[in-house]
Design a protein around this motif. Structure first.
Motif, PDB file in Angstrom:
ATOM      1  N   ARG A  46       0.827  -1.211   0.000  1.00 24.54           N
ATOM      2  CA  ARG A  46       0.000   0.000   0.000  1.00 24.54           C
ATOM      3  C   ARG A  46       0.859   1.257   0.000  1.00 24.54           C
ATOM      4  O   ARG A  46       0.534   2.245  -0.666  1.00 24.54           O
ATOM      5  CB  ARG A  46      -0.926  -0.005   1.216  1.00 24.54           C
ATOM      6  CG  ARG A  46      -1.959   1.132   1.187  1.00 24.54           C
ATOM      7  CD  ARG A  46      -2.958   0.985   2.290  1.00 24.54           C
ATOM      8  NE  ARG A  46      -2.366   1.225   3.596  1.00 24.54           N
ATOM      9  CZ  ARG A  46      -3.058   1.219   4.732  1.00 24.54           C
ATOM     10  NH1 ARG A  46      -4.354   0.958   4.714  1.00 24.54           N
ATOM     11  NH2 ARG A  46      -2.454   1.446   5.873  1.00 24.54           N
ATOM     12  N   LEU A  47       1.968   1.228   0.748  1.00 29.62           N
ATOM     13  CA  LEU A  47       2.825   2.406   0.837  1.00 29.62           C
ATOM     14  C   LEU A  47       3.448   2.777  -0.504  1.00 29.62           C
ATOM     15  O   LEU A  47       3.688   3.962  -0.780  1.00 29.62           O
ATOM     16  CB  LEU A  47       3.929   2.173   1.872  1.00 29.62           C
ATOM     17  CG  LEU A  47       3.481   2.145   3.339  1.00 29.62           C
ATOM     18  CD1 LEU A  47       4.637   1.750   4.245  1.00 29.62           C
ATOM     19  CD2 LEU A  47       2.913   3.497   3.764  1.00 29.62           C
ATOM     20  N   ALA A  94       8.016   3.742   5.518  1.00 30.58           N
ATOM     21  CA  ALA A  94       7.533   4.869   4.728  1.00 30.58           C
ATOM     22  C   ALA A  94       8.022   4.698   3.298  1.00 30.58           C
ATOM     23  O   ALA A  94       9.048   4.048   3.057  1.00 30.58           O
ATOM     24  CB  ALA A  94       8.026   6.192   5.304  1.00 30.58           C
ATOM     25  N   PRO A  95       7.299   5.260   2.307  1.00 22.34           N
ATOM     26  CA  PRO A  95       7.774   5.168   0.930  1.00 22.34           C
ATOM     27  C   PRO A  95       9.032   6.005   0.723  1.00 22.34           C
ATOM     28  O   PRO A  95       9.142   7.122   1.232  1.00 22.34           O
ATOM     29  CB  PRO A  95       6.597   5.714   0.115  1.00 22.34           C
ATOM     30  CG  PRO A  95       5.793   6.518   1.064  1.00 22.34           C
ATOM     31  CD  PRO A  95       5.994   5.929   2.421  1.00 22.34           C
ATOM     32  N   VAL A  96       9.982   5.465  -0.019  1.00 22.79           N
ATOM     33  CA  VAL A  96      11.263   6.114  -0.276  1.00 22.79           C
ATOM     34  C   VAL A  96      11.570   5.990  -1.765  1.00 22.79           C
ATOM     35  O   VAL A  96      11.478   4.882  -2.330  1.00 22.79           O
ATOM     36  CB  VAL A  96      12.401   5.454   0.543  1.00 22.79           C
ATOM     37  CG1 VAL A  96      13.759   6.043   0.156  1.00 22.79           C
ATOM     38  CG2 VAL A  96      12.149   5.603   2.032  1.00 22.79           C
ATOM     39  N   ASP A  97      11.931   7.073  -2.419  1.00 25.37           N
ATOM     40  CA  ASP A  97      12.329   7.034  -3.824  1.00 25.37           C
ATOM     41  C   ASP A  97      13.798   6.618  -3.924  1.00 25.37           C
ATOM     42  O   ASP A  97      14.663   7.198  -3.256  1.00 25.37           O
ATOM     43  CB  ASP A  97      12.132   8.394  -4.481  1.00 25.37           C
ATOM     44  CG  ASP A  97      10.658   8.768  -4.611  1.00 25.37           C
ATOM     45  OD1 ASP A  97       9.829   7.850  -4.752  1.00 25.37           O
ATOM     46  OD2 ASP A  97      10.340   9.972  -4.559  1.00 25.37           O
ATOM     47  N   VAL A  98      14.072   5.618  -4.750  1.00 23.71           N
ATOM     48  CA  VAL A  98      15.435   5.113  -4.936  1.00 23.71           C
ATOM     49  C   VAL A  98      15.808   5.290  -6.404  1.00 23.71           C
ATOM     50  O   VAL A  98      15.150   4.728  -7.288  1.00 23.71           O
ATOM     51  CB  VAL A  98      15.544   3.631  -4.534  1.00 23.71           C
ATOM     52  CG1 VAL A  98      16.968   3.127  -4.721  1.00 23.71           C
ATOM     53  CG2 VAL A  98      15.090   3.427  -3.085  1.00 23.71           C
ATOM     54  N   ALA A 161       1.799   6.199  -1.084  1.00 28.05           N
ATOM     55  CA  ALA A 161       1.039   6.824   0.006  1.00 28.05           C
ATOM     56  C   ALA A 161       1.766   8.065   0.508  1.00 28.05           C
ATOM     57  O   ALA A 161       2.999   8.131   0.504  1.00 28.05           O
ATOM     58  CB  ALA A 161       0.863   5.822   1.142  1.00 28.05           C
ATOM     59  N   ARG A 162       1.001   9.037   0.950  1.00 21.63           N
ATOM     60  CA  ARG A 162       1.581  10.270   1.486  1.00 21.63           C
ATOM     61  C   ARG A 162       1.597  10.197   3.008  1.00 21.63           C
ATOM     62  O   ARG A 162       0.723  10.714   3.694  1.00 21.63           O
ATOM     63  CB  ARG A 162       0.778  11.488   1.022  1.00 21.63           C
ATOM     64  CG  ARG A 162       0.832  11.704  -0.487  1.00 21.63           C
ATOM     65  CD  ARG A 162       0.112  12.979  -0.886  1.00 21.63           C
ATOM     66  NE  ARG A 162       0.211  13.221  -2.319  1.00 21.63           N
ATOM     67  CZ  ARG A 162      -0.309  14.293  -2.929  1.00 21.63           C
ATOM     68  NH1 ARG A 162      -0.967  15.199  -2.217  1.00 21.63           N
ATOM     69  NH2 ARG A 162      -0.170  14.437  -4.233  1.00 21.63           N
ATOM     70  N   VAL A 163       2.585   9.496   3.530  1.00 23.35           N
ATOM     71  CA  VAL A 163       2.732   9.358   4.977  1.00 23.35           C
ATOM     72  C   VAL A 163       4.201   9.529   5.336  1.00 23.35           C
ATOM     73  O   VAL A 163       5.093   9.276   4.517  1.00 23.35           O
ATOM     74  CB  VAL A 163       2.246   7.974   5.488  1.00 23.35           C
ATOM     75  CG1 VAL A 163       0.757   7.791   5.223  1.00 23.35           C
ATOM     76  CG2 VAL A 163       3.036   6.851   4.843  1.00 23.35           C
ATOM     77  N   ASP A 164       4.440  10.001   6.546  1.00 26.97           N
ATOM     78  CA  ASP A 164       5.818  10.081   7.030  1.00 26.97           C
ATOM     79  C   ASP A 164       6.287   8.711   7.512  1.00 26.97           C
ATOM     80  O   ASP A 164       7.336   8.225   7.113  1.00 26.97           O
ATOM     81  CB  ASP A 164       5.929  11.107   8.165  1.00 26.97           C
ATOM     82  CG  ASP A 164       5.675  12.528   7.672  1.00 26.97           C
ATOM     83  OD1 ASP A 164       6.027  12.805   6.514  1.00 26.97           O
ATOM     84  OD2 ASP A 164       5.113  13.331   8.430  1.00 26.97           O
TER      85      ASP A 164
END
Length: 289
Positions: A46-47, A94-98, A161-164
């Protein structure tokens, strides 16, 4: 580096591809398999914007290191651990761009056992009987990851998802498993049934995806001999001749000849997946629903 793929730099102690598994095939001897901590796997999906059933990576104790060949969004959940991208700390949970070519390092579990790595688009290995899951018992699905393995990725779906940080349950300091007695409780002495639901056990280092093996008081039988092989379900607590209980997890065999003293509620099994060796375990009896 433009292809949608993920290269394994460090496979760790045991890292496998998992999704929701392949239910409905027990009658032909195929276990369900799938992520042991299903809520954690669904959360990382989901994240990163994947559907809940997309394939993720399940690590064991020591994490893994990955290098994407295209820009991806990743999320790590399950067992808390240190996560870095090219050596820089990034958030766990949390989602992280790699970026393409960067090194994502999922560190050793700081608590619990299994971390889950969700990648935008999901891991797109070839499905077997409708699932991409690795099954250690039957050998179905892709083999456990090795250094140098390259995994294909799907196309991203929804935005991340927009979460910290997403809340996740901490691994239990003491595991309490609700168990329904039977179907072979009559194979054990009354004292064994009392011991089973009152005295503590500890998670054995011999545990794996097939079963949670427990060290502690033996459960003596009231009958001699062995049962003919019969069907086994997820959460069944089987008692081999030496008397130590084994809680069957996702890769469990579909049949067995040792008596089952009880069946653990399915809702308690994700916590069992995160119980490290030495974790205290108690069984509490509940009625059939």
């Amino acid at each position: 580096m433009t292809d949608r793929a993920l290269a394994v730099v460090r496979a760790g102690a045991l890292t496998t591809v998992q999704d929701r598994g392949r239910p409905g095939h027990a009658h032909v001897g195929v276990p369900r398999s799938g992520a042991l901590d299903a809520p954690a796997a669904a959360l990382v999906n989901r994240l990163v914007g994947n559907p809940p059933g997309a394939a993720v990576l399940e690590t064991t104790l020591t994490g893994c290191a990955l290098r994407p060949r295209c820009p991806v969004t990743v999320a790590v959940g399950g067992a808390p651990c240190r996560v870095t991208v090219d050596g820089r700390p990034v958030p766990w949970g949390a989602p992280v761009d790699v970026p393409a070519g960067a090194l994502l390092d999922v560190g050793a579990a700081e608590a619990g056992v299994r971390a889950y790595v969700g990648v935008s688009g999901g891991v797109l290995v070839e499905p077997v009987l409708g699932s991409r899951s690795t099954d250690l018992l039957s050998g179905l699905g892709p083999p456990p990851l090795a250094d140098g393995t390259v995994l294909p990725l799907g196309r991203p779906g929804e935005p991340p998802a927009r979460v910290d940080v997403a809340p996740q349950p901490a691994p239990a300091a003491e595991l309490v498993l609700r168990v329904t007695p039977g179907p072979r409780a009559d194979w054990f002495t009354p004292e064994a049934l009392r011991v089973f639901t009152t005295l503590p056990y500890r998670v054995s280092s011999a545990s794996n995806r097939i079963g949670l093996r427990l060290d502690g008081p033996a459960l003596p039988r009231s009958r001699t001999g062995e049962l003919p092989s019969e069907g086994m379900v997820l959460g069944a607590v089987q008692v081999p001749p030496e008397g130590g209980p084994v809680v069957f997890l996702a890769d469990h065999p579909t049949t067995g000849g040792y008596p089952v003293i009880g069946v653990v509620r399915a809702a308690d099994l994700p916590a069992a997946a995160q119980a490290a060796p030495g974790t205290p375990v108690r069984f509490t009896a509940v009625r059939r629903r």
